[in-house]
Design a protein around this motif. Structure first.
Motif, short mmCIF file in Angstrom:
data_model
loop_
_atom_site.label_atom_id
_atom_site.label_comp_id
_atom_site.label_asym_id
_atom_site.label_seq_id
_atom_site.Cartn_x
_atom_site.Cartn_y
_atom_site.Cartn_z
N ALA A 176 17.60 18.87 6.48
CA ALA A 176 17.15 19.80 5.44
C ALA A 176 17.92 21.11 5.49
O ALA A 176 18.12 21.76 4.45
CB ALA A 176 15.65 20.06 5.58
N ILE A 177 18.37 21.52 6.67
CA ILE A 177 19.16 22.74 6.80
C ILE A 177 20.64 22.45 6.66
O ILE A 177 21.39 23.17 5.99
CB ILE A 177 18.87 23.40 8.17
CG1 ILE A 177 17.43 23.92 8.21
CG2 ILE A 177 19.86 24.53 8.45
CD1 ILE A 177 17.02 24.47 9.57
N VAL A 178 21.09 21.37 7.27
CA VAL A 178 22.53 21.09 7.35
C VAL A 178 23.11 20.64 6.01
O VAL A 178 24.20 21.10 5.62
CB VAL A 178 22.80 20.03 8.43
CG1 VAL A 178 24.26 19.57 8.39
CG2 VAL A 178 22.46 20.57 9.81
N LYS A 179 22.42 19.79 5.29
CA LYS A 179 22.99 19.23 4.06
C LYS A 179 23.34 20.29 3.02
O LYS A 179 24.44 20.26 2.44
CB LYS A 179 22.05 18.17 3.49
CG LYS A 179 22.72 17.27 2.45
CD LYS A 179 21.84 16.08 2.12
CE LYS A 179 22.56 15.14 1.16
NZ LYS A 179 21.72 13.94 0.86
N PRO A 180 22.45 21.25 2.73
CA PRO A 180 22.84 22.30 1.77
C PRO A 180 24.02 23.14 2.25
O PRO A 180 24.84 23.59 1.44
CB PRO A 180 21.57 23.16 1.64
CG PRO A 180 20.46 22.26 2.07
CD PRO A 180 21.04 21.38 3.12
N LEU A 181 24.14 23.34 3.57
CA LEU A 181 25.28 24.09 4.09
C LEU A 181 26.58 23.33 3.90
O LEU A 181 27.63 23.92 3.61
CB LEU A 181 25.07 24.39 5.58
CG LEU A 181 24.00 25.43 5.91
CD1 LEU A 181 23.75 25.47 7.41
CD2 LEU A 181 24.39 26.80 5.39
N ILE A 182 26.54 22.01 4.02
CA ILE A 182 27.74 21.21 3.79
C ILE A 182 28.16 21.31 2.33
O ILE A 182 29.35 21.47 2.01
CB ILE A 182 27.49 19.74 4.18
CG1 ILE A 182 27.20 19.63 5.67
CG2 ILE A 182 28.69 18.87 3.81
CD1 ILE A 182 26.78 18.24 6.12
N THR A 183 27.20 21.23 1.43
CA THR A 183 27.50 21.36 0.00
C THR A 183 28.13 22.71 -0.30
O THR A 183 29.13 22.81 -1.03
CB THR A 183 26.21 21.19 -0.83
OG1 THR A 183 25.66 19.89 -0.57
CG2 THR A 183 26.49 21.33 -2.31
N GLU A 184 27.59 23.76 0.28
CA GLU A 184 28.13 25.10 0.06
C GLU A 184 29.51 25.26 0.70
O GLU A 184 30.40 25.91 0.13
CB GLU A 184 27.16 26.14 0.61
CG GLU A 184 27.59 27.59 0.42
CD GLU A 184 27.67 28.01 -1.03
OE1 GLU A 184 28.18 29.13 -1.29
OE2 GLU A 184 27.22 27.25 -1.92
N ALA A 185 29.72 24.68 1.87
CA ALA A 185 31.03 24.74 2.51
C ALA A 185 32.08 24.06 1.65
O ALA A 185 33.20 24.57 1.50
CB ALA A 185 30.97 24.10 3.90
N SER A 186 31.75 22.92 1.07
CA SER A 186 32.69 22.23 0.19
C SER A 186 32.99 23.06 -1.05
O SER A 186 34.14 23.14 -1.50
CB SER A 186 32.12 20.87 -0.21
OG SER A 186 31.99 20.02 0.91
N ARG A 187 31.95 23.69 -1.59
CA ARG A 187 32.15 24.51 -2.78
C ARG A 187 33.04 25.71 -2.49
O ARG A 187 33.96 26.03 -3.25
CB ARG A 187 30.80 24.98 -3.31
CG ARG A 187 30.89 25.72 -4.64
CD ARG A 187 29.55 26.32 -5.04
NE ARG A 187 29.19 27.46 -4.19
CZ ARG A 187 29.67 28.69 -4.37
NH1 ARG A 187 30.53 28.95 -5.34
NH2 ARG A 187 29.28 29.68 -3.57
#
Length: 303
Positions: free
Chosen positions: A78-89
């Motif tokens: 729940a914490i890691v997945k949104p951070l991965i999306t933001e890192a890619s963006r």
């Protein structure tokens, strides 16, 4: 926002929310035990085509590794997945929409952090774990291409994997033996080194599990020999593409093929020291078979 295809990092400040920036602009306090003592665990996974591959498996191993070393539980999906999306963006890595770079290596880091023991004495300094540590989390996303190029190896003359150490069972920050083995390989004109097991036989490469094909079947050293429980290794075992069996140096010299596999690629071993392996095929033919095997492990199991 960083420029497209730039390496991006995120660091969680224990006193507040995390912050984004280039890795060289973010900093750990010198009291952090991950920095001082390699007291932490990490995961490295592939981000490709807008997707973090095998994220759940990596997070599960991350959690198990932390528990094994008595670290607090690291962040979950729940914490890691949104951070991965933001890192890619922010970086443009992983989707290829803006940068054209579709692949990246994501490293998730979890340190025991910093803390202070009350009072004085041996417990307040050195390697003793403080009574209250505040763990620290950071990640980094860097552009890479999965690698399937053949590799020349040696067997490290000095470094080995412990069959009994807790550190052999998780991806800890303590990579000193692998660094020295890789240095020895480079000095010998090779690309990588294999490490022996303290239980006997060969164990793994410096950053990858060892697979050997013998009598038309793939084998890999058992976890009891100290090899890392690799995610791709486990996927192959679960699909009955691989069995655990001790591997001796003479097995490698007489094998039909040998690969080094991890979450960022699968590299055929072309030479042991200066001697070509007996397996047929070279160059792109070796890499093509390894890539096919590796990519099928990323996909959901049929049936």
């Amino acid at each position: 926002m960083s420029s497209p295809a730039a390496t991006i990092a995120w660091l969680a400040d224990p006193s507040g929310p995390g912050c984004w920036g280039p890795p060289e602009d973010l900093a750990l306090p010198i009291s952090d035990r991950g920095l001082l003592l390699a007291d932490g665990v990490f995961e490295t996974l592939l981000v490709e085509g807008g997707r973090a591959w095998l994220l759940e498996e990596h997070l599960d191993r991350w959690q198990r590794s932390a528990a094994l070393l008595a670290l607090p539980p690291p962040p979950g999906v729940a914490i890691v997945k949104p951070l991965i999306t933001e890192a890619s963006r922010r970086s443009g890595i992983g989707s290829g929409i803006r940068s054209g770079i579709r692949s990246g290596a994501l490293r998730l880091n979890w340190s025991r952090g910093s803390g202070r023991n009350s009072g004085s004495g041996a417990g307040s300094r050195g390697i003793a774990i403080p009574n209250a540590c505040t763990p620290r989390f950071w990640l980094q996303l860097s552009a890479i291409e999965p690698c399937f190029e053949p590799v020349r190896v040696i067997v490290s003359p000095t470094e080995e994997r412990s069959a009994t150490s807790l550190l052999s069972r998780c991806k800890s920050f303590a990579y000193g033996p692998s660094i020295q083995a890789r240095r020895q390989a480079q000095e010998a004109g090779a690309d990588d080194a294999l490490l022996r097991s303290s239980a006997g036989g060969l164990c793994c490469g410096t950053t990858a599990n060892l697979l050997v094909r013998r009598n038309s079947s793939w084998i890999t050293p058992p976890l009891s020999h100290g090899c890392l429980p690799g995610v791709m290794r486990q996927r192959a075992l679960d699909r009955s593409l691989l069995v655990e069996q001790p591997i001796q140096e003479q097995d490698l010299a007489r094998c039909e093929a040998a690969w080094l596999i991890n979450s960022l690629g699968c590299r055929p071993i072309s030479h042991l020291d200066a001697t070509p392996l007996a397996g047929e095929g070279t160059g792109s033919s070796l890499g093509g078979e390894a890539e096919t095997f590796w990519r099928q492990l990323l996909l959901p199991r049929r049936g």
